[in-house]
Design an enzyme around this catalytic site. Structure first.
Site, PDB file in Angstrom:
ATOM      1  N   ASP A 885       0.853  -1.187   0.000  1.00  0.00           N
ATOM      2  CA  ASP A 885       0.000   0.000   0.000  1.00  0.00           C
ATOM      3  C   ASP A 885       0.890   1.239   0.000  1.00  0.00           C
ATOM      4  OD1 ASP A 885      -2.203   1.567  -0.044  1.00  0.00           O
ATOM      5  OD2 ASP A 885      -2.964   1.028   1.933  1.00  0.00           O
ATOM      6  N   GLU A 923       9.808   5.645  -9.439  1.00  0.00           N
ATOM      7  CA  GLU A 923      10.570   5.188  -8.283  1.00  0.00           C
ATOM      8  C   GLU A 923       9.801   4.104  -7.529  1.00  0.00           C
ATOM      9  OE1 GLU A 923      11.508   8.512  -5.888  1.00  0.00           O
ATOM     10  OE2 GLU A 923      12.769   9.493  -7.381  1.00  0.00           O
ATOM     11  N   ASP A 956      -2.532  -2.435  -3.282  1.00  0.00           N
ATOM     12  CA  ASP A 956      -3.498  -1.380  -2.995  1.00  0.00           C
ATOM     13  C   ASP A 956      -2.879  -0.032  -3.365  1.00  0.00           C
ATOM     14  OD1 ASP A 956      -5.760  -0.101  -2.207  1.00  0.00           O
ATOM     15  OD2 ASP A 956      -5.733  -0.810  -0.132  1.00  0.00           O
ATOM     16  N   HIS A1086      -1.068  -0.987   5.000  1.00  0.00           N
ATOM     17  CA  HIS A1086      -1.672   0.342   5.155  1.00  0.00           C
ATOM     18  C   HIS A1086      -1.331   0.925   6.530  1.00  0.00           C
ATOM     19  CE1 HIS A1086      -4.609   3.575   5.127  1.00  0.00           C
ATOM     20  NE2 HIS A1086      -5.070   3.109   6.276  1.00  0.00           N
TER      21      HIS A1086
END
Length: 1111
Positions: A885, A923, A956, A1086
């Site tokens: 994430d 990147e 994600d 996350h």
């Protein structure tokens, strides 16, 4: 127009960049003396046509002898290089004055000698050339003329008349024979070798004025006079003579006609003849004819002097001399269509699963039962000067409805039409009581047939156009209904809640459907200036620091252009009276800029200015400098910290925004009736043969079986129980031992002295709950703080951070949730020292739900010291699950944190984590494969040197527009790295993109569907290997499913097994004894990215990589 240089006629001069201009004229230029040293002569054929000749030593009346021309190459070789950049092109194509009698021969004319000398020719040429080269706006105007011509300007000279191998020389030219140059009566038809020559406007220089008068038939062209055997004057002298006679208004008269810009603008408006049959209101954009538009630009240049920019026209087009610039990004109102990338494997026969029980579902989609099947033409629309506001651009285009017809749709950049327009089409428009005139250029991009993917863009534009007929207001990207605003919060909280609609039309599995969703927007009435005034009233000595802490990072809305900005800094040294440089290096104050640009008067002149860094799409367009905003014009958005603490306000918002399934269905049906029942919207839909179904779509889904939760016990006697109908097993968790229990050497309790007693009682509750789950917690070492300053906390923590005797965990009691204190403690323990921390707010120590909080903290403590509370049955061997994430750093604008969390064991209870910082998408794509390789090495060291047999990666943080880039770059780089580490052996990878922010909703009759509901047909997309999963159980509002898009897969799992594996992983997030929206590794990623981006802003200590310290 014709010029006469002492008997040498140069016909139809117009300006263009041509290198060999002087050689085309046969002129040799002396840059020091300004003389013409050779010419090429022309003669008349008696019919008004000019033929080229070559004079050898002919006499120039009224001037010195000209040397004979030595040939074409001599003139070309010695042409001055500086004139090649902006020199006139000469055309000796025929010019004819129709319906006008030729002057009688030998008619006496005026005796005044008006032929120029050689020196006058050179001086006049130099003056005109320099004036032309500097007058870039006029160059743009003449480029406008060239753009509309149906054929290119004629530059080919007529053939020379040769007699016995000798070139005939031109005879002596006589003076004009007409005493009065003004032609009475209607202007005769005028035909030249250059199309549309009659459209020349009234120009600012005498030469240009003569050119216009000749084009309008008020002056006889010099070529006609020459063909009659008369002599002619130079254009400058002829114009001066006619000005003296009062036939032409002088240029100075135009400038001195008014003493102010406003008076001059009124004079321009009165002088322009609006060629339109429609009746316009005073605030309408009025179409102009081409000649009127060019006359307008000429008068602007004449009255205001030559300049490059009027404050707003420095972005391209006419004021930039016809230079083309890269178009800006699309506005919020413009419909966007994602680029289609076919990621569904061709060898996949079906993406539908089989397990589970069937369930009847309804979704927020309307079928498109009738649709347009015509061929449409797509045009790119450019405005000059450039206009950013889509609403203004639509008004301008609407004023040309008589030329475009009713069968068109315009989104601000692209126009779709059922009729093919003239190419290229140039339109001109002027708004009354304003000095802005626009040139609109339409260029054909291509045509679209039914079935073309870009046809969906047209469908979306049409629906958005219909939404505009419903008296809805566009805010950002969506339409909202101010008339239905919740007024109960208006006076008490100074805000309103506007309901709105989100629509999107796509091609789904078998048919085109429109997704419609209900949304809400908090519209605050206060501005940034109001916030500054309030802070200054409370603390006028330190208001600048307090205001920065309050406003930095917030999102503001500017209503004049309907855009949102993130405040990055405040400049107290800059005010609206300050000036800045436009693109033409002209200084202008912010007050004057907003008055000219948006017709806004700034009231408070001493307020500071807000700074915002350009967004990524603006940076791609070349905007690198910060953008200054006026606080008075910036409306606050969202909820601040005080509002979030206001319980009545949050309860009121929750009651209005959390719509249940039944109420949401009713509102969607009402929206459909309103859309297809309003007269103007219905007329647009009928015109394009579009019709939507009156009811929501219905289909069948599946509900997966409940998962068995596995907790600890004696080996071979683990406790198994079902997750339950509501997927909440908190009660069972308290009654059974956790699956794995970590080892606690010793731990430390750090608490302010005033709440130490409550803290010790709370620790006893944790110990009691933990013991029931099999975790033994010894008594902690206590540290009492004298105060709650940040330095006091850090000094106390330092006493236990030595590498030789670090505690297993440190519990810290905080008096409040101040971010600076939280960040300092986390940075000290997670970066400087590898000590897991458990931070607890003082208000939770004596809360009524203290036992429930103690249970969750006991589970977190076990995970942070290496334990695991439960798991589910994972039948796959050698499986490694990866979650990734992205979170945007709050302290460093433009920097994002990518967090990766991967499993290490078969039970999916031990995890490895890593963090990487990046500023660009490239990147990020490069760092993801590197972190995956690190995880593979850690997996191999944890599993006796064996690499995983199957890798399932859940990605994600990917928007709809980024899927193409992820598929083409991240997946390809990852495949290359995996091929290298597996050394030729086949690797098995599944790369799945997760999307949580979607507008799709499911309803089971009038209720939410149960946890485990899967939808893999009807509303899925045909080019994707995708499915929807409802994994969480929701008690309030409407549940939001999660979209899973498999963009690469060679693990060999069927769609059914992949869906079941995904559902199993949603049970393994140890921070909650229930299911979550995404697989647990993705949720862990996350949490880690959020911790780094919100608090520590650095890479965590590597010694914590195998612990879930971020829970």
């Amino acid at each position: 127009m014709s010029w006469v240089f002492g008997g040498i006629v140069i016909v139809d001069i117009y300006w263009k960049r041509v290198g060999d201009t002087m050689s085309e004229l046969g002129l040799r230029w002396n840059s020091h003396s300004g003389r013409v040293s050779s010419v090429r002569a022309c003669k008349s054929d008696g019919m008004g046509f000019m033929t080229e000749g070559n004079g050898g030593g002919q006499q120039n009346p009224g001037g010195p002898s000209l040397p004979p021309a030595k040939g074409r190459s001599r003139g070309r070789g010695r042409a001055m290089q500086s004139l090649r950049d902006a020199a006139p092109v000469v055309s000796t194509a025929p010019i004819r004055i129709a319906n006008r009698p030729s002057p009688p021969e030998n008619q006496p004319g005026p005796s005044t000698q008006m032929d120029p000398t050689h020196e006058e020719v050179g001086a006049e040429w130099t003056k005109v050339m320099r004036g032309r080269s500097k007058k870039k706006p006029m160059k743009g105007v003449e480029d406008c003329l060239d753009a509309e011509c149906n054929s290119p300007p004629l530059t080919t000279r007529a053939p020379c008349a040769l007699t016995n191998g000798m070139r005939e020389t031109a005879p002596q030219m006589r003076q004009p024979s007409y005493a009065s140059p003004i032609q009475q009566g209607p202007a005769p038809a005028y035909t030249t070798g250059r199309p549309n020559a009659q459209m020349y406007p009234q120009l600012s220089t005498p030469v240009q004025e003569t050119k216009r008068q000749m084009a309008n038939g008020h002056l006889l062209s010099t070529s006609t006079l020459v063909s009659a055997g008369t002599k002619s004057s130079t254009p400058v002298q002829e114009t001066k003579r006619q000005m003296a006679n009062g036939h032409i208004p002088s240029t100075s008269a135009l400038v001195s006609a008014g003493n102010s810009r406003h008076q001059l603008m009124q004079g321009r408006m009165e002088s322009l003849a609006i060629n339109s049959t429609r009746t316009h209101k005073s605030n309408d954009w009025q179409p102009l004819s081409r000649e009127d538009a060019l006359r307008y630009f000429t008068m602007v240049n004449c009255a205001e002097g030559p300049r490059k920019d009027d404050g707003q026209r420095g972005k391209g087009g006419i004021s930039n001399g016809g230079k083309k610039r890269r178009p800006k990004g699309r506005d919020f109102e413009e419909a966007e269509v994602e680029e289609i990338v076919w990621t569904r494997p061709k060898e996949l026969p079906s993406k539908r699963g089989e397990s589970g029980s069937s369930i009847d579902l309804t979704s927020n989609y309307f079928r498109l039962v009738a649709q347009t099947n015509w061929c449409l033409y797509q045009y790119r629309v450019d405005f000059s000067p450039e206009e950013e506001r889509t609403a203004i651009k639509r008004k301008i285009i609407h004023s040309f409805e008589d030329k475009l017809g009713e069968g068109y749709i315009f989104d601000g950049t692209v126009l779709f039409s059922m009729n093919r327009l003239i190419e290229p089409m140039e339109l001109y428009c002027l708004r009354p009581n304003s000095d802005k005139c626009y040139r609109i250029t339409l260029r054909l991009v291509g045509d679209m047939a039914p079935g073309d993917h870009h046809y969906l863009q047209f469908y979306n534009l049409l629906v958005r156009r219909c939404l505009g007929h419903l008296n809805l207001q566009l805010v950002g990207r969506n339409y909202f209904d101010p008339a239905a605003a919740v007024s109960s919060m208006k006076d008490e909280f100074k805000m309103q809640l506007w309901p709105g609609y989100i629509t999107s039309i796509r091609q789904h599995e078998k048919e085109v459907m429109m997704c419609a969703e209900i949304t809400h927007k908090v519209m605050r009435r206060d501005t940034v200036l109001d916030q500054l005034t309030e802070i200054y009233a409370r603390n006028n000595t330190d208001y600048q620091r307090v205001f920065k802490l309050h406003i930095l990072g917030t999102i503001v809305l500017t209503e004049y252009n309907n855009k949102t900005y993130r405040v990055d800094d405040v400049d107290f040294n800059t005010t609206p009276l300050s000036t800045f440089s436009m693109k033409d290096n002209r200084s202008i104050s912010y007050i004057e800029y907003y008055r000219q640009r948006y017709d806004i008067t700034i009231k408070h002149i001493k307020q500071p200015m807000l700074l915002t860094m350009p967004k990524q799409r603006d940076q791609r367009r070349g905007i690198k400098q910060p953008i200054y905003l006026v606080p008075e014009l910036c409306r606050m958005t969202g909820l601040n910290e005080n509002m979030r603490k206001n319980f009545p306000l949050m309860k009121c918002l929750a009651d209005q925004t959390r719509l249940g399934p039944a109420e949401r269905i009713d509102r969607l049906i009402q929206f459909s009736r309103r859309l297809q029942g309003e007269a103007k919207a219905k007329a647009d839909l009928d015109r394009w043969n579009m019709k939507f179904s009156s009811g929501l779509i219905k289909f069948s889904g599946r509900v997966l079986a409940q998962e068995r939760i596995i907790q600890g016990g004696k080996p071979g006697k683990e406790v198994l129980y079902l997750s339950g109908k509501n997927t909440d097993w908190t009660r069972e968790l308290r009654s059974n031992s956790m699956l794995m229990v970590g080892h606690m050497r010793y731990w430390v309790l750090v608490s302010p002295g005033n709440v130490l007693r409550e803290a010790k009682a709370f620790v006893q509750s944790i110990q009691k709950v933990a013991l029931g789950m099999g975790l033994h917690l010894p008594e902690p070492r206590e540290v009492s703080l004298e105060d709650d300053r940040v330095t006091t906390y850090i000094q106390s923590i330092n006493r236990f951070c030595s590498p030789e005797n670090r505690p297993s965990l440190m519990m810290v009691i905080l008096p409040n949730n101040r971010l600076d204190r939280y960040a300092a403690i986390k940075k000290k323990c997670c970066v400087d020292s590898a000590v897991p921390t458990q931070l607890v707010l003082a208000k939770n120590l004596s809360s009524s739900s203290a036992m429930s909080i103690a249970t969750k903290i006991a589970v977190q403590i076990n995970c942070k010291i290496g334990g695991a509370p439960w798991t589910v049955d994972i039948p796959l061997e050698g499986l490694m699950v990866i979650g990734f994430d992205v979170y945007h750093d709050t302290s460093q604008r433009g920097t994002s944190i990518g967090a990766l969390v991967s499993s290490l064991d078969r039970q999916l209870t031990r995890y490895y984590s890593s963090v990487s910082f990046h500023r660009t998408g490239e990147e990020l794509s490069n760092e993801l494969p590197i972190n995956v390789i690190k995880a593979l090495h850690k997996f191999r060291s944890y599993n006796n040197g064996n690499l995983p047999k199957k890798i399932v990666l859940y990605r994600d943080g990917v928007g709809e527009g980024q899927i193409t880039y992820v598929f083409q770059h991240e997946v390809e780089l990852l495949k290359q790295r995996l091929a290298a580490i597996y050394k030729g052996h086949n690797f098995h990878l599944a790369f799945i993109v997760i999307t949580k922010r979607i507008n799709t909703r499911f309803f089971a009759n009038t209720n939410n569907p149960p946890s485990g509901t899967v939808v893999d047909d009807v509303i899925t997309l045909p080019h994707r290997y995708d499915f929807f999963l409802v994994s969480q159980s929701v008690k309030q509002g409407t549940v939001s499913p999660t979209s899973y898009n498999v963009i690469f897969d060679n693990v060999g799992l069927t769609p059914d097994k992949l869906q079941r594996l995904t559902y199993k992983l949603t049970h393994l997030y140890f921070n909650w004894s229930g299911t979550v929206r995404v697989p647990a590794p993705c949720q862990y990623a996350h949490k880690l990215a959020y911790l780094v981006g919100q608090a520590i802003h650095k890479t965590p200590n590597p010694e914590l990589d195998e612990l879930l310290y971020f829970l």
